[in-house]
Design a protein around this motif. Structure first.
Motif: not given
Lengths: 486, 274
Positions: A385-386, A389, A483
């Motif tokens: 999730k971190v 991205p 991101e």
């Protein structure tokens, strides 16, 4: 004086200038470098630059221009009657150059003297056999006019070389003297050096850009040439590839493009999961000892020559896939197959993906990991999730690099997938790719004006367009889903 | 080492207790030592963290206060060479016991870092990150409720209510730090650890965060590392002074700043070293 020696001489002058300039700057500053705007080394450099750069530039331009000037002077000496039927002026001029070179060799070996050459006449002496004695082969018998042209060519070349040497040395000395005379304590030699370094960098990038442009343009020109001989819609929409030596070939790109994409896709299907997962393991989970051993070991894969991978495909993987998968499943009995080439190629490109992805994952700030772990996320949640991205652009870049390698790969395809251009969905069937066909169309005795040969350029350009398109798509994907962290 | 020397060392490590231990103990630590490789960073720290109050850890740089803080939710686990010994209990449960799930522990003991580190996701997704991975919301509207109430508790909601779906990294530094606090409280932790949460902020943003910490005390036990003694005095009820890896003195904040017992604490507080 030959060119290498001339360049060396210019460099010697420049180095001498460097040493003198350095010393002189100290003298003007009364031996105290605090009085100088620039350190003595920069003054030396500025003299070096003024001595070397213009002179070397002149030599470069001269070397490019001299043959053009001399060729045009000498070729006007050749009468139409000197050109044998079936030959061209270009071929005769090639003879002229070879005879001129031969005379140089003969003089150097002592077989002929300058005086002998001056008196030599092609209609009286057998020039061809005299040159053959010193190891120079001339295609046809030499006519008197051609021989005169060769002598003229040789003379002009000699004059040119001497003139170039004089001009080059003079310019180097003049430049050095000019720069030396400018040295004062306030002279901003540091800025001159800075400018020179910038110019050098601009020059380098220009060379790279122009080369790319040149390659693309040459492809485009030859492709246009090809499409004059062979209709474009047949090239793009014909489903068969069947080149013939006597014309009437089918040169459809579709089976080749299909093969290329199929093999590359198989390779990526192997390499992306393995490469990415091993990168994540190395970057996020492995202890530093494991990492320090595993990373170089994986990178070793990139150092294996592709021909070795080809052998591996041909001897090991191909027969194994045939015996254990293709035949029992009833999918064919060929040991060359898309699957063979794809698997082996996939292994080859793993390090591109794993190594580059590992680097970009490592570059994600530790604060992001801490933030996620501090909220009670597991490592894999954090990665998913971190980290991924944030590392997406780099990972896509790595995959693209791997894809370009796979699309451009030739040797593994020849040995693993064969050379038959077929359109099939069966992964255990032999197929071939664009690059393989480019090689096979251009090797051997081929005439360079037939569509069968020129098609190679059209294929090359298509390949280029495909990879370019891939890059554009990837860029778009990255922009959309990235991101970004500062 | 002679007996006398050992006694002396013993004495040097002895923590001065100025004032009684907290009434309700949330976290209880005994003999905590931390080693980075062969180097020892903390020496036998005994400290109790009170429930629903703010404990400030002060001391000069490199004194081990951040290291101690990171023991409390086992963030030190992420450092390969780090080794922790001693006993750390959360509600009487040893958090270094093999039966403890470190992921669950970190959900109960949240953390806010020195530099604001919002994810490069939207403000909403930043706050929803924890509830999502822990499955705290039964439905979409539940999740929205959690996000909004966390933002409100962090005093950020009014400033960002109209742009919840813009990236969290686009906020100002102070807002980012309050977003990180909102993110931490969205998981509904029992303890919140703050590692110099205001050191990257300007005075106005600092004042807002301090105000927030004071409000959060109602519901959470808070441990804050700070370099600013004024900040420790303003926000905390208890203060612990660390020096060279030793917990020198701990006690009521008021007593510590007005009447420190240990010479080293006095020197530090009056600015004679540090």
């Amino acid at each position: 004086m030959n060119t290498g020696l001339l360049v060396l001489a210019v460099l010697v002058i420049a180095i001498a200038g460097f040493i003198l300039g350095r010393r002189h700057s100290l003298v003007t500053a009364n031996g105290d470098i605090r009085n100088l705007h620039s350190l003595p080394g920069y003054h030396g450099q500025s003299v070096f630059i003024f001595a070397a750069a213009p002179a070397l530039l002149l030599v470069c331009v001269w070397l490019l221009a001299q043959p053009l000037v001399i060729e045009s002077r000498v070729s006007s000496m050749i009468e139409p009657s000197d050109i044998p039927s079936g030959s061209t002026l270009g071929l005769v001029m090639a003879d002229v150059r070879r005879i001129s070179d031969g005379l140089d060799v003969a003089v150097a070996q002592g077989a002929l003297t300058e005086a002998q050459i001056d008196n030599m006449r092609a209609d009286l002496t057998d020039v061809r056999s005299r040159l053959a004695d010193v190891g120079i082969a001339v295609g046809s018998n030499v006519s008197q006019n051609v021989f005169l042209a060769a002598k003229e060519f040789r003379a002009l070349n000699g004059i040119g070389r001497i003139a170039m040497a004089i001009a080059g040395l003079a310019l180097a000395l003049a430049g050095a003297a000019f720069a030396y005379s400018r040295i004062t304590p306030r002279y901003r030699a540091r800025n001159v050096s800075e400018g020179a370094i910038k110019a050098l960098m601009i020059l380098s990038s220009t060379v790279a850009i122009l080369t790319t442009l040149g390659i693309v343009l040459s492809l485009v020109f030859e492709t246009v040439h090809f499409f004059r001989l062979y209709p474009a819609q047949n090239f793009f929409f014909n489903f068969t590839w069947n080149p013939q030596f006597r014309g009437g070939s089918d040169l459809g790109i579709i089976p080749l493009l299909w093969g290329t994409l199929y093999v590359s896709f198989t390779a990526l299907a192997v390499a992306v999961p393995i490469g990415l997962l091993s990168a994540i393991y190395l970057a996020e989970y492995a202890s530093s000892t494991v990492r320090s051993v595993a990373k170089p070991t994986i990178e070793l894969l990139a150092g294996i020559p592709t021909i070795v991978y080809g052998l591996f495909a041909l001897i090991t993987v191909g027969p194994m896939l045939r015996d254990y998968f293709a035949q029992p499943l009833g999918l064919g009995s060929s040991s060359s197959s898309v699957m063979t080439a794809g698997l082996v190629m996939g292994i080859m490109v793993i390090p591109f993906i794993s190594s580059l992805s590992d680097d970009v994952i490592n570059a994600v700030p530790q604060a992001m990991r801490d933030g996620s772990l501090g909220l009670g996320a597991t490592r894999s949640e954090t990665v998913k999730k971190v980290i991924l991205p944030a590392a997406l652009p780099g990972i896509v870049g790595a995959i693209l690099l791997a894809a370009s390698r796979a699309i451009g790969e030739t040797m593994i395809v020849v040995m693993g997938a064969g050379a038959a251009a077929k359109l099939s969905v069966n992964p255990f069937e032999a197929m071939t790719t664009i690059t393989v066909k480019i090689v096979s169309q251009l090797t051997g005795d081929t005439e360079f004006a037939s569509p069968e040969t020129l098609v190679a350029f059209a294929l090359g350009l298509s390949l280029f367009v495909v990879t370019l398109g891939l890059n554009v798509v990837a860029l778009y994907v990255v922009r959309k889903y990235r991101e970004q962290y500062e | 080492m002679s007996v006398a020397e050992a006694e002396k060392t013993r004495e040097r490590w002895q923590t001065v207790m100025s004032g009684p231990a907290p009434e309700h103990i949330k976290m209880h630590t005994r003999d905590v030592c931390v080693f980075y490789g062969a180097k020892q960073a903390l020496f036998d720290v005994d400290l109790d963290i009170g429930e629903r109050e703010v404990t400030a850890l002060i001391g000069p740089s490199g004194c081990g206060k951040s290291t101690y803080l990171r023991c409390l939710n086992r963030m030190n686990d992420t450092i390969d060479i780090c080794r922790v010994t001693g006993k750390i209990e959360l509600e009487g449960e040893d958090i270094y016991a093999p039966s403890i799930d470190v992921v669950e522990l970190r959900a109960r003991v949240g953390m806010v870092f020195q530099k604001p580190n919002p994810f490069a996701k939207s403000i909403f997704d930043n706050v929803a990150y924890g509830p999502r991975i822990h499955g705290l919301a039964g439905s979409k509207s539940d999740l929205e409720d959690i996000v909004v109430s966390s933002l409100k508790k962090a005093g950020l909601y009014n400033e960002v209510s109209d742009r919840l779906h813009e990236p969290g990294t686009g906020l100002s530094g102070g807002q980012q730090q309050r977003l990180c606090i909102a993110r931490a409280i969205a998981v509904n932790p029992e303890v919140i650890l703050m590692d110099e949460p205001c050191s990257a902020l300007d005075p106005i943003a600092t004042a807002k965060v301090e105000e927030l910490i004071d409000e959060l005390r109602e519901n959470y036990s808070i441990v804050i590392v700070t370099h600013s003694m004024q900040q420790a005095a303003r926000v905390s009820q208890r203060t612990a002074f660390f020096h060279l890896g030793i917990l020198v003195e701990v006690g009521d904040t008021d007593r510590m700043f007005t009447n420190p017992q240990d010479q080293r604490t006095q020197d530090y507080i009056t600015g004679r070293f540090g």
